[in-house]
Enzyme design. Structure first.
Site, short mmCIF file in Angstrom:
data_model
loop_
_atom_site.label_atom_id
_atom_site.label_comp_id
_atom_site.label_asym_id
_atom_site.label_seq_id
_atom_site.Cartn_x
_atom_site.Cartn_y
_atom_site.Cartn_z
N PHE A 266 103.42 -46.86 -13.74
CA PHE A 266 102.59 -46.08 -14.66
C PHE A 266 101.47 -45.41 -13.88
O PHE A 266 100.61 -46.11 -13.33
CB PHE A 266 102.04 -47.00 -15.76
CG PHE A 266 103.06 -47.96 -16.27
CD1 PHE A 266 102.93 -49.32 -16.08
CD2 PHE A 266 104.23 -47.50 -16.85
CE1 PHE A 266 103.91 -50.20 -16.50
CE2 PHE A 266 105.22 -48.37 -17.28
CZ PHE A 266 105.06 -49.73 -17.10
N ASP A 268 98.40 -44.30 -13.12
CA ASP A 268 97.03 -44.43 -13.64
C ASP A 268 96.06 -44.26 -12.49
O ASP A 268 96.37 -43.59 -11.50
CB ASP A 268 96.87 -45.81 -14.28
CG ASP A 268 96.80 -46.88 -13.21
OD1 ASP A 268 95.93 -47.74 -13.29
OD2 ASP A 268 97.60 -46.82 -12.26
N ASP A 342 97.18 -56.25 -12.15
CA ASP A 342 96.48 -57.54 -12.29
C ASP A 342 95.78 -57.93 -10.99
O ASP A 342 94.67 -58.46 -10.99
CB ASP A 342 97.45 -58.64 -12.73
CG ASP A 342 97.90 -58.46 -14.18
OD1 ASP A 342 98.94 -59.02 -14.56
OD2 ASP A 342 97.21 -57.72 -14.93
N1 LIG Z 1 99.59 -48.82 -13.87
C1 LIG Z 1 99.01 -49.57 -14.81
N2 LIG Z 1 97.90 -49.09 -15.41
C2 LIG Z 1 97.33 -49.89 -16.35
C3 LIG Z 1 97.82 -51.15 -16.71
C4 LIG Z 1 96.94 -51.64 -17.71
C5 LIG Z 1 96.98 -52.96 -18.41
N3 LIG Z 1 98.31 -53.47 -18.55
C6 LIG Z 1 98.39 -54.87 -18.86
C7 LIG Z 1 99.74 -55.23 -19.29
C8 LIG Z 1 100.39 -55.93 -18.34
C9 LIG Z 1 99.60 -56.01 -17.14
O1 LIG Z 1 99.70 -57.30 -16.59
C10 LIG Z 1 98.20 -55.71 -17.61
O2 LIG Z 1 97.62 -56.93 -18.00
C11 LIG Z 1 95.96 -50.67 -17.92
N4 LIG Z 1 96.22 -49.65 -17.09
C12 LIG Z 1 95.46 -48.44 -16.81
O3 LIG Z 1 94.44 -48.82 -15.89
C13 LIG Z 1 93.24 -48.11 -16.22
C14 LIG Z 1 92.27 -49.13 -16.78
O4 LIG Z 1 91.77 -49.85 -15.67
P1 LIG Z 1 90.45 -50.74 -15.91
O5 LIG Z 1 89.37 -49.75 -16.36
O6 LIG Z 1 90.19 -51.40 -14.60
O7 LIG Z 1 90.77 -51.72 -17.01
C15 LIG Z 1 93.63 -47.10 -17.28
O8 LIG Z 1 94.14 -45.94 -16.67
C16 LIG Z 1 94.75 -47.83 -17.99
O9 LIG Z 1 95.61 -46.93 -18.67
C17 LIG Z 1 98.99 -51.62 -16.07
O10 LIG Z 1 99.52 -52.72 -16.32
N5 LIG Z 1 99.53 -50.79 -15.12
#
Ligand SMILES: Nc1nc2c(c(CN[C@H]3C=C[C@H](O)[C@@H]3O)cn2[C@@H]2O[C@H](COP(=O)(O)O)[C@@H](O)[C@H]2O)c(=O)[nH]1
Length: 366
Positions: A266, A268, A342
Site C-alpha cells: 500500500f 503510503d 508495524d
Molecule cells: N502501507 C501501509 N500504510 C498504512 C498501514 C496502516 C495501518 N494498518 C494496520 C493494519 C495492519 C497493520 O498491521 C497495521 O496495524 C496505516 N497506513 C498508512 O500509514 C500512514 C499513517 O501512518 P502514521 O501517521 O504513522 O499512523 C497513512 O498513510 C496510512 O494510510 C499499513 O498497514 N500499511
C-alpha cells in the site's frame, strides 16, 4: 478510461486483424497496479531499487516475520481493531470500510499533531482514526453506518465532534473526509441499496475485482495520477480495504478472496520510509535533502509518484526473493507491508523524525 488506453473499437479491430479474437470477458480481473509500478520504476530518475539492499531486506524481514509468527491474525490483535464476531459480521465490515475511506494523511503540521484521547490512551496517526470512530460509537453516533452518512443528521459539525482533538491541532483534510463519506453513501445508495454486503458480494470473492469495483464506482478510491505521459494507478486505500477485510475475517466469509495475492503493497508514507532506512530504496541527493528538510512535496509531483511506485515494486521484489529463498514461505505483499508498517511504528518510538524522516505530501490517497 485513461486517455492513454487505445480506443476499444480500434483495439477490437487490431485484435481481430492479428487473429487474437475479442478480449476474453471471463479472464480473471487484474488491477494493473503492478504494471503501473513497473512503468514508474523504469522511468524513475530520483528513486531506485538497490538490489543488495533489497536482498538484505528480504532476508531480514523474513527472519523477523518468522520469529514473530507474523500472520493475518496480528491484525485483530491490535487493540484499536475490531474483532469480528463471525465470518459475516456486518459491524466489522462497516468499521473497516469507514477506516479505509478515511485512512490518509495523519502526519502533524505542528509539534504535537492531532491526538484522540480514548479509554485512557492518547492515540495519534492511523490509530487516532480508529480511536475516534470507537469513541463516536460509544457516544451513540453511528459514524460507521452508510445510511447515517446519507441522512440529514450527518453534518460537518458532527464530524468535527467525532474528530475533536486533545491538542490544538485538528485532523488534517477534515472537509475532504466529510465529502468522501457523503460521496460514498451516494454511490452505495445508487448501486448497492446502502449495503456494504451487496458491494462485497458484487466482487464475487475476487480481491482484484473488488479493488476495480471501488476504483471504477467511487471517485474517493480512484488513486490514479499522471506520470511521464501515462496514467498510473496505485489504488492504495482500495487495496488496503480488501487486505484489511481479508485479515479481519481471516480469509473467511466477507474476507474470502480467491486471488488475495494480487494485492500489492500500500503506497503510503510509512513503508517507503522503512524501505529507504533498510537501504532497499535509494533517493537522489535533491530528493533526500528535501525529505530531510521536511519540505512538502505536492500530490502528483514526480518525486511523490516515484517514491510510491518504486515502493510497490520494491516490496514485490522482496516478496519474490523471500519465496525464492524459502519456497514453503506463505508470505504475500500484504503481510510484508503490514510487518513493515508495524516495524516503523516500533522504531518511531525511539527515533526522532530527523533520524528517521518520511516524505510529506498532504494527500487524500494515503
Ligand atoms: N502501507 C501501509 N500504510 C498504512 C498501514 C496502516 C495501518 N494498518 C494496520 C493494519 C495492519 C497493520 O498491521 C497495521 O496495524 C496505516 N497506513 C498508512 O500509514 C500512514 C499513517 O501512518 P502514521 O501517521 O504513522 O499512523 C497513512 O498513510 C496510512 O494510510 C499499513 O498497514 N500499511
Amino acid at each position: 478510461m485513461s486517455d492513454d488506453e487505445a480506443d476499444p473499437e480500434l483495439l477490437a479491430l487490431l485484435r481481430a486483424h492479428l487473429g487474437l479474437g475479442p478480449r476474453d470477458p471471463t479472464a480473471p480481473p487484474e488491477t494493473r497496479v503492478l504494471q503501473s509500478a513497473e512503468y514508474i520504476v523504469d522511468n524513475a530518475v530520483d528513486v531506485a531499487l538497490d538490489m543488495i539492499g533489497t536482498r538484505n531486506a528480504a532476508t531480514l524481514i523474513y527472519e523477523q516475520m518468522q520469529a514473530k509468527l507474523y500472520s493475518f491474525k496480528k491484525w485483530s490483535e491490535h487493540e484499536m481493531h475490531p474483532k469480528a464476531s463471525g465470518p459475516r459480521d456486518v459491524k466489522t465490515l462497516e468499521f473497516v470500510f469507514t477506516v479505509d475511506l478515511l485512512n490518509f494523511c495523519f502526519w502533524p503540521e505542528g509539534e504535537e499533531g492531532f491526538v484522540v484521547e480514548y479509554k485512557g490512551g492518547r492515540w495519534s496517526g492511523y490509530w487516532s482514526l480508529c480511536a475516534a470512530l470507537w469513541r463516536a460509537l460509544d457516544e451513540g453516533t453511528p459514524i460507521t453506518c452508510p445510511d447515517y452518512w446519507h441522512s440529514e443528521d450527518f453534518t460537518f459539525e458532527v464530524l468535527e465532534n467525532v474528530f475533536r482533538s486533545a491538542t490544538k491541532e485538528p485532523l488534517p483534510l477534515l472537509q475532504e473526509r466529510f465529502d468522501f463519506l457523503k460521496q460514498a453513501s451516494e454511490v452505495l445508495c445508487k448501486e448497492y441499496d446502502l449495503s456494504l454486503v451487496n458491494l462485497i458480494e458484487d466482487a464475487n470473492h475476487s480481491a482484484a475485482g473488488l479493488v476495480n469495483l471501488l476504483a471504477d464506482k467511487f471517485a474517493c478510491f480512484r488513486d490514479e495520477t499522471r506520470f511521464e505521459r501515462k496514467t498510473v494507478r496505485l489504488l492504495k486505500r482500495a487495496q488496503i480495504f480488501v487486505a484489511d477485510i481479508w485479515a479481519a475475517f481471516e480469509g473467511e466469509g466477507f474476507g474470502r478472496f480467491e486471488d488475495i495475492d494480487k494485492i500489492t503493497m500500500f503506497a503510503d508514507y510509512r513503508v517507503p520510509q522503512m524501505l529507504h532506512a533498510l537501504g532497499a530504496l535509494t533517493y537522489s541527493p535533491p530528493l533526500e535533502d528535501a525529505i530531510k528538510r521536511k519540505q512538502e512535496i505536492a500530490p502528483g509531483h514526480s518525486w511523490e509518484v516515484q517514491i510510491r511506485g518504486c515502493s510497490i515494486w520494491c516490496v514485490e521484489s522482496i516478496r519474490k526473493l523471500i519465496i525464492r529463498q524459502n519456497p514453503e514461505a506463505s508470505v504475500n505483499a500484504i503481510l510484508i507491508d503490514y510487518f513493515l508498517y508495524d516495524t516503523v511504528k516500533e522504531i518511531e518510538k525511539n527515533a526522532t523524525e530527523e533520524q528517521f524522516p518520511h516524505h510529506r505530501t498532504r494527500s487524500v490517497w494515503y
